[in-house]
Design a protein around this motif. Structure first.
Motif, PDB file in Angstrom:
ATOM      1  N   ASP A   1      29.842   1.369  33.556  1.00 51.20           N
ATOM      2  CA  ASP A   1      28.832   0.391  33.966  1.00 51.20           C
ATOM      3  C   ASP A   1      29.145  -0.304  35.281  1.00 51.20           C
ATOM      4  OD1 ASP A   1      27.391   0.681  31.461  1.00 51.20           O
ATOM      5  OD2 ASP A   1      28.984  -0.524  30.542  1.00 51.20           O
ATOM      6  N   ILE A   2      30.441  -0.516  35.555  1.00 52.00           N
ATOM      7  CA  ILE A   2      30.860  -1.338  36.696  1.00 52.00           C
ATOM      8  C   ILE A   2      32.024  -0.660  37.410  1.00 52.00           C
ATOM      9  CG2 ILE A   2      31.932  -3.528  37.350  1.00 52.00           C
ATOM     10  CD1 ILE A   2      30.546  -4.851  35.059  1.00 52.00           C
ATOM     11  N   ASP A   3      31.928  -0.595  38.719  1.00 50.44           N
ATOM     12  CA  ASP A   3      33.060  -0.107  39.511  1.00 50.44           C
ATOM     13  C   ASP A   3      34.155  -1.170  39.497  1.00 50.44           C
ATOM     14  OD1 ASP A   3      31.868   2.292  40.280  1.00 50.44           O
ATOM     15  OD2 ASP A   3      30.968   1.405  42.076  1.00 50.44           O
ATOM     16  N   GLY A   4      35.394  -0.713  39.508  1.00 54.21           N
ATOM     17  CA  GLY A   4      36.506  -1.644  39.588  1.00 54.21           C
ATOM     18  C   GLY A   4      37.142  -1.998  38.266  1.00 54.21           C
ATOM     19  N   THR A   5      36.695  -1.381  37.170  1.00 58.41           N
ATOM     20  CA  THR A   5      37.356  -1.601  35.878  1.00 58.41           C
ATOM     21  C   THR A   5      37.796  -0.256  35.317  1.00 58.41           C
ATOM     22  OG1 THR A   5      37.165  -2.501  33.645  1.00 58.41           O
ATOM     23  CG2 THR A   5      35.169  -1.567  34.590  1.00 58.41           C
ATOM     24  N   ASP A   6      38.871  -0.280  34.569  1.00 57.04           N
ATOM     25  CA  ASP A   6      39.388   0.919  33.923  1.00 57.04           C
ATOM     26  C   ASP A   6      39.076   0.946  32.431  1.00 57.04           C
ATOM     27  OD1 ASP A   6      40.551   1.864  36.305  1.00 57.04           O
ATOM     28  OD2 ASP A   6      42.391   0.727  35.952  1.00 57.04           O
ATOM     29  N   ALA A   7      38.263   0.028  31.956  1.00 57.55           N
ATOM     30  CA  ALA A   7      37.932  -0.059  30.529  1.00 57.55           C
ATOM     31  C   ALA A   7      37.000   1.083  30.141  1.00 57.55           C
ATOM     32  CB  ALA A   7      37.274  -1.401  30.221  1.00 57.55           C
ATOM     33  N   LEU A   8      37.491   1.969  29.301  1.00 58.75           N
ATOM     34  CA  LEU A   8      36.692   3.114  28.869  1.00 58.75           C
ATOM     35  C   LEU A   8      35.618   2.698  27.866  1.00 58.75           C
ATOM     36  CD1 LEU A   8      39.502   5.799  28.389  1.00 58.75           C
ATOM     37  CD2 LEU A   8      37.812   5.660  30.250  1.00 58.75           C
ATOM     38  N   PRO A   9      34.489   3.384  27.872  1.00 62.12           N
ATOM     39  CA  PRO A   9      33.427   3.096  26.905  1.00 62.12           C
ATOM     40  C   PRO A   9      33.883   3.227  25.455  1.00 62.12           C
ATOM     41  CG  PRO A   9      32.600   4.514  28.642  1.00 62.12           C
ATOM     42  CD  PRO A   9      34.095   4.404  28.836  1.00 62.12           C
ATOM     43  N   ALA A  10      34.973   3.921  25.216  1.00 73.16           N
ATOM     44  CA  ALA A  10      35.498   4.077  23.849  1.00 73.16           C
ATOM     45  C   ALA A  10      35.788   2.728  23.202  1.00 73.16           C
ATOM     46  CB  ALA A  10      36.760   4.946  23.872  1.00 73.16           C
ATOM     47  N   ILE A  11      36.059   1.712  24.008  1.00 73.24           N
ATOM     48  CA  ILE A  11      36.299   0.367  23.460  1.00 73.24           C
ATOM     49  C   ILE A  11      35.093  -0.085  22.649  1.00 73.24           C
ATOM     50  CG2 ILE A  11      36.547  -2.085  24.071  1.00 73.24           C
ATOM     51  CD1 ILE A  11      38.196  -1.092  26.534  1.00 73.24           C
ATOM     52  N   TRP A  12      33.918   0.140  23.187  1.00 69.07           N
ATOM     53  CA  TRP A  12      32.691  -0.321  22.539  1.00 69.07           C
ATOM     54  C   TRP A  12      32.301   0.598  21.381  1.00 69.07           C
ATOM     55  CZ3 TRP A  12      34.152  -0.992  27.419  1.00 69.07           C
ATOM     56  CH2 TRP A  12      34.110  -2.289  27.932  1.00 69.07           C
ATOM     57  N   ASP A  13      32.825   1.834  21.387  1.00 64.06           N
ATOM     58  CA  ASP A  13      32.563   2.762  20.287  1.00 64.06           C
ATOM     59  C   ASP A  13      33.391   2.429  19.054  1.00 64.06           C
ATOM     60  OD1 ASP A  13      30.796   4.150  21.919  1.00 64.06           O
ATOM     61  OD2 ASP A  13      32.307   5.643  22.526  1.00 64.06           O
ATOM     62  N   ASP A  14      34.549   1.818  19.264  1.00 58.84           N
ATOM     63  CA  ASP A  14      35.431   1.479  18.141  1.00 58.84           C
ATOM     64  C   ASP A  14      36.090   0.124  18.395  1.00 58.84           C
ATOM     65  OD1 ASP A  14      36.981   1.477  15.867  1.00 58.84           O
ATOM     66  OD2 ASP A  14      37.869   3.454  16.238  1.00 58.84           O
ATOM     67  N   LYS A  15      35.287  -0.911  18.371  1.00 61.62           N
ATOM     68  CA  LYS A  15      35.772  -2.264  18.661  1.00 61.62           C
ATOM     69  C   LYS A  15      36.851  -2.709  17.678  1.00 61.62           C
ATOM     70  CE  LYS A  15      31.880  -4.144  21.185  1.00 61.62           C
ATOM     71  NZ  LYS A  15      30.942  -5.242  21.346  1.00 61.62           N
ATOM     72  N   ASP A  16      36.751  -2.267  16.420  1.00 63.56           N
ATOM     73  CA  ASP A  16      37.760  -2.665  15.434  1.00 63.56           C
ATOM     74  C   ASP A  16      39.127  -2.101  15.786  1.00 63.56           C
ATOM     75  OD1 ASP A  16      35.922  -4.137  13.983  1.00 63.56           O
ATOM     76  OD2 ASP A  16      35.513  -2.521  12.552  1.00 63.56           O
ATOM     77  N   ASP A  17      39.185  -0.832  16.175  1.00 55.88           N
ATOM     78  CA  ASP A  17      40.465  -0.229  16.543  1.00 55.88           C
ATOM     79  C   ASP A  17      41.029  -0.897  17.793  1.00 55.88           C
ATOM     80  OD1 ASP A  17      42.549   1.881  16.213  1.00 55.88           O
ATOM     81  OD2 ASP A  17      41.794   2.496  18.190  1.00 55.88           O
ATOM     82  N   PHE A  18      40.156  -1.177  18.754  1.00 54.73           N
ATOM     83  CA  PHE A  18      40.597  -1.861  19.964  1.00 54.73           C
ATOM     84  C   PHE A  18      41.197  -3.223  19.612  1.00 54.73           C
ATOM     85  CE2 PHE A  18      39.627  -4.795  23.499  1.00 54.73           C
ATOM     86  CZ  PHE A  18      40.442  -4.234  24.464  1.00 54.73           C
ATOM     87  N   ALA A  19      40.519  -3.958  18.755  1.00 53.07           N
ATOM     88  CA  ALA A  19      41.020  -5.281  18.341  1.00 53.07           C
ATOM     89  C   ALA A  19      42.350  -5.152  17.600  1.00 53.07           C
ATOM     90  CB  ALA A  19      39.986  -5.987  17.474  1.00 53.07           C
TER      91      ALA A  19
END
Length: 148
Positions: free
Chosen positions: A85-103
């Protein structure tokens, strides 16, 4: 004193989180990780012998890490703030696919820092094991959720 300052700074910086833009969330995350990196760098330099071991500085860096990881970082991963979505971040979309695992991975980092201030006291030889525990949790999260 340092822990109280960090906590206050984060509280003030996080006030507008609910209404902030994705760009603001990315900037806040990057600031957070810069502080984590600074404290880890202090400890790593001592562990490697690049900097003379200083118990007070090691304990302070560990206390700062403990305070930082007490912050609710996952809330800064707002919709629309991934690397897609945004240039300048390394946060992969997988974070939003599995928010529980990320947390859970972030919670593991917080757990790894518990008691770190005591673990790094007493000599340079104590730094390696403490850093390995924390670094392992960083690696686990980065492998799944950070673009390199």
């Amino acid at each position: 004193m340092t822990r109280a300052f960090l906590t206050a700074a984060f509280c003030l910086a996080a006030l507008p989180v609910a209404a902030q833009s994705a760009d603001d969330a990315v900037k806040a995350r990057q600031g957070f990780f810069t502080m984590i990196s600074t404290e880890m760098g202090t400890l790593s330099d001592m562990a490697r012998g690049n900097t003379e071991y200083d118990e007070a500085a090691a304990v302070a860096a560990a206390q700062n890490l403990m305070a930082l990881t007490g912050y609710d970082l996952p809330k800064l991963f707002v919709d629309g703030s991934s690397a897609d979505d945004i240039d300048g971040t390394d946060a992969l979309p997988a974070i939003w696919d599995d928010k529980d695992d990320f947390a859970q991975k972030y919670a593991a980092l917080a757990s790894a820092t518990e008691g770190m201030d005591q673990a790094v006291a007493g000599g340079q030889e104590n730094l390696g094991p403490a850093l390995q525990a924390v670094g392992g949790t960083c690696r686990d999260c980065h492998q799944s959720y950070r673009a390199d």
